[in-house]
Design a protein around this motif. Sequence first.
Motif, short mmCIF file in Angstrom:
data_model
loop_
_atom_site.label_atom_id
_atom_site.label_comp_id
_atom_site.label_asym_id
_atom_site.label_seq_id
_atom_site.Cartn_x
_atom_site.Cartn_y
_atom_site.Cartn_z
N GLN A 58 0.82 -1.22 0.00
CA GLN A 58 0.00 0.00 0.00
C GLN A 58 0.85 1.26 0.00
O GLN A 58 0.32 2.38 -0.01
N ASP A 59 2.16 1.12 0.02
CA ASP A 59 3.07 2.27 0.00
C ASP A 59 3.08 2.89 -1.40
O ASP A 59 3.35 2.19 -2.38
N PRO A 60 2.80 4.17 -1.53
CA PRO A 60 2.77 4.78 -2.87
C PRO A 60 4.12 4.76 -3.57
O PRO A 60 4.18 4.96 -4.79
N ASN A 61 5.20 4.51 -2.85
CA ASN A 61 6.52 4.46 -3.48
C ASN A 61 7.00 3.04 -3.78
O ASN A 61 8.15 2.85 -4.17
N ARG A 62 6.12 2.05 -3.63
CA ARG A 62 6.50 0.68 -4.00
C ARG A 62 6.69 0.60 -5.52
O ARG A 62 6.07 1.34 -6.29
N ASP A 63 7.55 -0.31 -5.97
CA ASP A 63 7.64 -0.59 -7.40
C ASP A 63 6.38 -1.31 -7.86
O ASP A 63 5.73 -2.02 -7.08
N ARG A 64 6.05 -1.13 -9.14
CA ARG A 64 4.86 -1.75 -9.71
C ARG A 64 5.24 -2.77 -10.78
O ARG A 64 6.15 -2.52 -11.57
N ALA A 126 1.11 0.62 -17.97
CA ALA A 126 2.43 0.83 -17.38
C ALA A 126 2.97 2.21 -17.71
O ALA A 126 3.58 2.88 -16.86
N VAL A 127 2.76 2.66 -18.95
CA VAL A 127 3.21 4.00 -19.34
C VAL A 127 2.50 5.06 -18.50
O VAL A 127 3.14 6.00 -17.98
N GLY A 128 1.20 4.93 -18.34
CA GLY A 128 0.47 5.89 -17.52
C GLY A 128 0.91 5.88 -16.07
O GLY A 128 1.02 6.94 -15.44
N THR A 129 1.22 4.69 -15.55
CA THR A 129 1.66 4.58 -14.16
C THR A 129 3.04 5.20 -13.98
O THR A 129 3.31 5.88 -12.98
N ASP A 136 4.13 13.09 -10.06
CA ASP A 136 3.94 13.20 -8.61
C ASP A 136 5.24 13.24 -7.83
O ASP A 136 5.23 13.33 -6.60
N GLY A 137 6.37 13.16 -8.52
CA GLY A 137 7.66 13.17 -7.84
C GLY A 137 7.92 11.93 -7.01
O GLY A 137 8.62 11.98 -6.00
N ARG A 138 7.35 10.80 -7.45
CA ARG A 138 7.52 9.54 -6.74
C ARG A 138 8.75 8.80 -7.25
O ARG A 138 9.16 8.94 -8.40
N SER A 139 9.32 7.95 -6.39
CA SER A 139 10.56 7.25 -6.73
C SER A 139 10.32 5.87 -7.30
O SER A 139 11.28 5.20 -7.71
N TYR A 140 9.08 5.42 -7.36
CA TYR A 140 8.85 4.03 -7.77
C TYR A 140 9.14 3.82 -9.26
O TYR A 140 9.10 4.73 -10.06
N ARG A 141 9.44 2.55 -9.56
CA ARG A 141 9.68 2.13 -10.94
C ARG A 141 8.53 1.23 -11.39
O ARG A 141 7.85 0.61 -10.56
N VAL A 142 8.35 1.13 -12.70
CA VAL A 142 7.27 0.32 -13.26
C VAL A 142 7.87 -0.71 -14.20
O VAL A 142 8.68 -0.38 -15.08
N PHE A 143 7.47 -1.96 -14.01
CA PHE A 143 7.92 -3.06 -14.85
C PHE A 143 6.69 -3.72 -15.48
O PHE A 143 5.66 -3.89 -14.81
N THR A 144 6.80 -4.09 -16.75
CA THR A 144 5.69 -4.79 -17.39
C THR A 144 6.25 -5.89 -18.28
O THR A 144 7.31 -5.74 -18.89
N LEU A 145 5.53 -7.01 -18.32
CA LEU A 145 5.94 -8.17 -19.10
C LEU A 145 4.95 -8.40 -20.23
O LEU A 145 3.75 -8.55 -20.00
#
Length: 284
Positions: A58-64, A126-129, A136-145
């Motif tokens: 639930q952390d907004p800075n988690r990777d997706r 994934a692009v939108g995320t 939003d200045g967030r540090s998370y990364r997005v991965f998609t397969l």
Amino acid sequence: MLKTSSTDLELKSILYRRKILSIIKQANSGHTGGSLSAVDILNVLYNAVMNVSPGNFQDPNRDRFIQSKGHSVEALYVVLADKGFYPEAALDTLNQYGSHFIGHPTRKVNGIEQNTGALGHGLSIAVGTALAAKKDGRSYRVFTLLGDGELEEGSNWEASMSAAHYTLDNLTVIIDYNGLQITGPVETVTGITHLHEKFAAFGYAVREVNGNCIPDLSALFDQLPFEPGKPNIILAHTTKGKGISFIENQVDWHHHVPTDAEFATAMAELDAAQATWGAKNGTR
């Protein structure tokens, strides 16, 4: 996050393959070939790369992670169970009436970011995320397969233009490049040759890797982002049905359930693979 060694991940992949086949056999349905080709990628992502766990989901800075090739969900379910998102016993309800563990990812299962399965949609999400993280200045990364056959969907190329336009170097796209889709070899259905050049022309930083080699995958993911200001894409050359000799590179195993005899043979092959791993690493 604390990274797991490549040696330990190689054992995990053997155990994951065992569980994938077991739950497909019990459910009498599932996408065997694609789950076996993609599981090493998911293994490395969840155990050595991404900052995501049941504790921070639930952390907004988690990777997706977004699995666009949703039909190979069995591999994702098995990895998420191993990470503790739900008890492993829940996998025994795969594709049973009333179960949330259905044949494509659903957010009703803990650890799943997005409902997917209609091919060609995951990259757009994934692009939108990833763009939202930048805004939003967030540090998370997005991965998609994605699957290689999935690249026949034009929405992937529209999303790719946006990814480059918005300089989404926090986005990593992985192609499970196993060369087969449900109706046959990808190149005979709709040719997707020269993928490296195609994606480079769309503005990606492109890398290629053996997608079933744990050390190679780990080393490549450690290099992210590949080029500042460019979205990352990995052409992961895999073998459909990897790990089971009679399933490998067989188009009929796209969506196929092993017979009792086939299941026993597959388990014996995985037993042998585990014994080889143990002998190599000084354990039994």
